[in-house]
Design a protein around this motif. Structure first.
Motif, PDB file in Angstrom:
ATOM      1  N   ASP A 190      48.442  39.165  37.802  1.00  0.00           N
ATOM      2  CA  ASP A 190      48.358  40.428  38.851  1.00  0.00           C
ATOM      3  C   ASP A 190      46.919  41.248  38.392  1.00  0.00           C
ATOM      4  O   ASP A 190      46.907  42.543  38.491  1.00  0.00           O
ATOM      5  CB  ASP A 190      49.366  41.111  38.850  1.00  0.00           C
ATOM      6  N   ALA A 191      46.027  40.528  37.840  1.00  0.00           N
ATOM      7  CA  ALA A 191      44.886  41.176  37.558  1.00  0.00           C
ATOM      8  C   ALA A 191      43.613  40.848  38.610  1.00  0.00           C
ATOM      9  O   ALA A 191      43.699  39.748  39.182  1.00  0.00           O
ATOM     10  CB  ALA A 191      44.263  40.627  36.044  1.00  0.00           C
ATOM     11  N   TRP A 192      42.727  41.767  38.720  1.00  0.00           N
ATOM     12  CA  TRP A 192      41.761  41.657  39.725  1.00  0.00           C
ATOM     13  C   TRP A 192      40.595  40.877  38.851  1.00  0.00           C
ATOM     14  O   TRP A 192      40.395  40.508  37.937  1.00  0.00           O
ATOM     15  CB  TRP A 192      40.954  42.814  39.832  1.00  0.00           C
ATOM     16  N   VAL A 193      39.879  40.189  39.896  1.00  0.00           N
ATOM     17  CA  VAL A 193      38.594  39.271  39.612  1.00  0.00           C
ATOM     18  C   VAL A 193      37.301  40.111  40.279  1.00  0.00           C
ATOM     19  O   VAL A 193      37.375  40.129  41.437  1.00  0.00           O
ATOM     20  CB  VAL A 193      38.760  37.806  40.016  1.00  0.00           C
ATOM     21  N   ILE A 194      36.598  40.371  39.367  1.00  0.00           N
ATOM     22  CA  ILE A 194      35.170  41.050  39.731  1.00  0.00           C
ATOM     23  C   ILE A 194      34.129  40.235  39.610  1.00  0.00           C
ATOM     24  O   ILE A 194      33.797  39.624  38.369  1.00  0.00           O
ATOM     25  CB  ILE A 194      35.000  42.331  38.906  1.00  0.00           C
ATOM     26  N   GLU A 195      33.475  39.594  40.408  1.00  0.00           N
ATOM     27  CA  GLU A 195      32.299  38.779  40.418  1.00  0.00           C
ATOM     28  C   GLU A 195      31.088  39.528  39.954  1.00  0.00           C
ATOM     29  O   GLU A 195      30.556  40.363  40.719  1.00  0.00           O
ATOM     30  CB  GLU A 195      32.247  37.843  41.596  1.00  0.00           C
ATOM     31  N   ASP A 196      30.237  39.089  38.827  1.00  0.00           N
ATOM     32  CA  ASP A 196      29.077  39.657  38.272  1.00  0.00           C
ATOM     33  C   ASP A 196      28.037  38.832  39.063  1.00  0.00           C
ATOM     34  O   ASP A 196      27.694  37.888  38.375  1.00  0.00           O
ATOM     35  CB  ASP A 196      29.062  39.795  36.821  1.00  0.00           C
ATOM     36  N   ALA A 197      27.661  39.289  40.119  1.00  0.00           N
ATOM     37  CA  ALA A 197      26.678  38.729  40.851  1.00  0.00           C
ATOM     38  C   ALA A 197      25.278  39.071  40.840  1.00  0.00           C
ATOM     39  O   ALA A 197      24.475  39.138  41.913  1.00  0.00           O
ATOM     40  CB  ALA A 197      26.978  38.377  42.389  1.00  0.00           C
ATOM     41  N   ALA A 198      24.988  40.119  39.750  1.00  0.00           N
ATOM     42  CA  ALA A 198      23.926  40.934  39.489  1.00  0.00           C
ATOM     43  C   ALA A 198      22.544  40.025  39.913  1.00  0.00           C
ATOM     44  O   ALA A 198      21.765  40.715  40.512  1.00  0.00           O
ATOM     45  CB  ALA A 198      23.817  41.502  38.400  1.00  0.00           C
ATOM     46  N   GLN A 199      22.655  38.918  39.316  1.00  0.00           N
ATOM     47  CA  GLN A 199      21.409  37.791  39.475  1.00  0.00           C
ATOM     48  C   GLN A 199      21.575  36.766  40.515  1.00  0.00           C
ATOM     49  O   GLN A 199      20.913  35.803  40.372  1.00  0.00           O
ATOM     50  CB  GLN A 199      21.169  37.319  37.932  1.00  0.00           C
ATOM     51  N   ALA A 200      22.245  37.086  41.533  1.00  0.00           N
ATOM     52  CA  ALA A 200      22.572  35.852  42.184  1.00  0.00           C
ATOM     53  C   ALA A 200      22.685  36.250  43.912  1.00  0.00           C
ATOM     54  O   ALA A 200      23.385  35.764  44.595  1.00  0.00           O
ATOM     55  CB  ALA A 200      24.011  35.268  42.065  1.00  0.00           C
ATOM     56  N   LEU A 201      21.928  37.197  44.129  1.00  0.00           N
ATOM     57  CA  LEU A 201      21.669  37.829  45.315  1.00  0.00           C
ATOM     58  C   LEU A 201      21.121  36.619  46.456  1.00  0.00           C
ATOM     59  O   LEU A 201      19.987  36.106  46.263  1.00  0.00           O
ATOM     60  CB  LEU A 201      20.777  38.826  45.761  1.00  0.00           C
ATOM     61  N   GLY A 202      21.967  35.955  47.596  1.00  0.00           N
ATOM     62  CA  GLY A 202      21.512  35.030  48.339  1.00  0.00           C
ATOM     63  C   GLY A 202      22.200  33.857  47.945  1.00  0.00           C
ATOM     64  O   GLY A 202      22.086  32.911  48.752  1.00  0.00           O
ATOM     65  N   ALA A 203      22.904  33.605  46.623  1.00  0.00           N
ATOM     66  CA  ALA A 203      23.572  32.235  46.450  1.00  0.00           C
ATOM     67  C   ALA A 203      24.874  32.228  47.323  1.00  0.00           C
ATOM     68  O   ALA A 203      25.554  33.276  47.865  1.00  0.00           O
ATOM     69  CB  ALA A 203      24.113  32.408  44.715  1.00  0.00           C
TER      70      ALA A 203
END
Length: 351
Positions: free
Chosen positions: A82-95
């Motif tokens: 029951d934990a959240w998943v936070i995607e670090d997409a800092a360097q992936a804009l457009g992927a």
């Protein structure tokens, strides 16, 4: 999110941006670092399962340098607790994954619009979620944690104007090349890689003008992605014929290519290449110098790791090389870099 929960633990990859660790500490939470799979940027599922428990608030997979992380596995493990998943997409804009933007597989995600990301408003980013129930809490938290601050906004606006004025090879060599060469001359790779951050993160809301700059930049994103994908294809054509080198790609989805990530056989070869070309204008650098536990200045916020712990993450940190993929890279530049790589690998074979 943690304001309505008693959970205190956030799990992150052992090899990721030091700012992630500082952000966890800023929120008053406990950091746990996860081992990676061998020769991979992805967290080891077995270790991740061991780290997660009833006190886990969130797991943060990272789309490092535009490479697409294994978010489904992180979701399977985190959601079982029951934990959240936070995607670090800092360097992936457009992927994208299956035609949808990265950041939509997990519960929350963010992109960076900081300097050096290609499309920028100098500092700031985008926080988003696909969950209707999370939008209002996230908006309220952002308003509270990042209020309007006129002094900081004026400073960032001036910095953005200066960056725009210098955004050409000669200008960037002046603004960034000289400090880089100074740090390398001091053998300070942490400073050269931009890995040292103030423990006190200055948070504030971007003003209307910088937000408008970001919106206009977004209109250029499709063309920018095509341009960098074409550059990446030319790099792969050059790199794929070099024995002993791995050019890191994506197991699934369509990543983006701000840099090329190259994995070399050992740290001696990697460092030999860096010693020849880092600071020489060919765009070579390190994504990050160390795993999180190995930064001395982070010892107050990152749990220590034994010398034999995290072998995969530490091996990756010692063997990984980033090669710039800006629109200004020429085929002649690629030839020079590839020849240096071949020479370093050949020297290692000779012993």
């Amino acid at each position: 999110m943690h304001q309505d929960s008693e959970r205190r633990v956030v799990v992150v990859p052992a090899y990721t941006c030091p700012l992630v660790a500082l952000a966890v500490a800023h929120c008053g939470l406990e950091l746990r670092v996860c081992e990676l799979l061998p020769d991979s940027l992805d967290m080891d599922p077995a270790h991740l399962s061991q780290l997660c428990d009833a006190n886990t608030l969130a797991v943060i997979p990272t789309h490092l340098a535009g490479r697409i992380a294994d978010v489904p596995t992180a979701c399977r493990i985190a959601h079982a607790f029951d934990a959240w998943v936070i995607e670090d997409a800092a360097q992936a804009l457009g992927a994208t994954v299956e035609g949808r933007s990265v950041g939509l597989q997990g519960d929350v995600a963010f992109f960076s619009l900081a300097v050096g990301k290609g499309l920028t408003m100098f500092e700031g980013g985008v926080l988003f979620t696909a969950h209707d129930a999370l939008r209002a809490p996230l908006h309220n938290a952002a308003s509270t944690e990042a209020p309007a601050r006129i002094g900081w906004e004026l400073r960032r606006s001036v910095e953005l104007l200066g960056y725009a004025a210098l955004y050409r090879p000669a200008g960037l060599r002046l603004a960034y090349g000289r400090p880089l060469r100074r740090d390398l001359a001091r053998h300070d790779w942490i400073a050269a890689a931009g890995d040292e951050f103030d423990l006190d993160i200055p948070l504030h809301r971007p003003g209307a003008w910088r937000q408008s700059v970001a919106r206009r930049a977004l209109m250029r994103l499709p063309g920018f992605l095509v341009q960098t994908a074409q550059g990446a294809a030319r790099w792969r054509a050059c790199l794929q014929n070099i024995a002993g080198l791995t050019c890191m790609g994506d197991a699934a989805g369509q990543g983006v290519w701000p840099v090329m990530l190259v994995l070399l056989p050992d740290q001696t070869v990697r460092d030999a290449v860096l010693n020849r070309l880092w600071g020489s204008g060919y765009g070579l650098s390190l994504p990050f110098v160390h795993t999180l536990p190995d930064y001395a200045y982070l010892r107050a916020v990152v749990p220590a790791a034994e010398s034999d712990a995290l072998p995969n993450a530490r091996a990756l940190a010692g063997r990984l090389l980033a090669i710039g993929n800006s629109p200004w890279v020429t085929d002649a530049d690629r030839t020079v870099v590839c020849e240096v790589l071949k020479e370093a690998l050949a020297a290692a074979v000779r012993g």
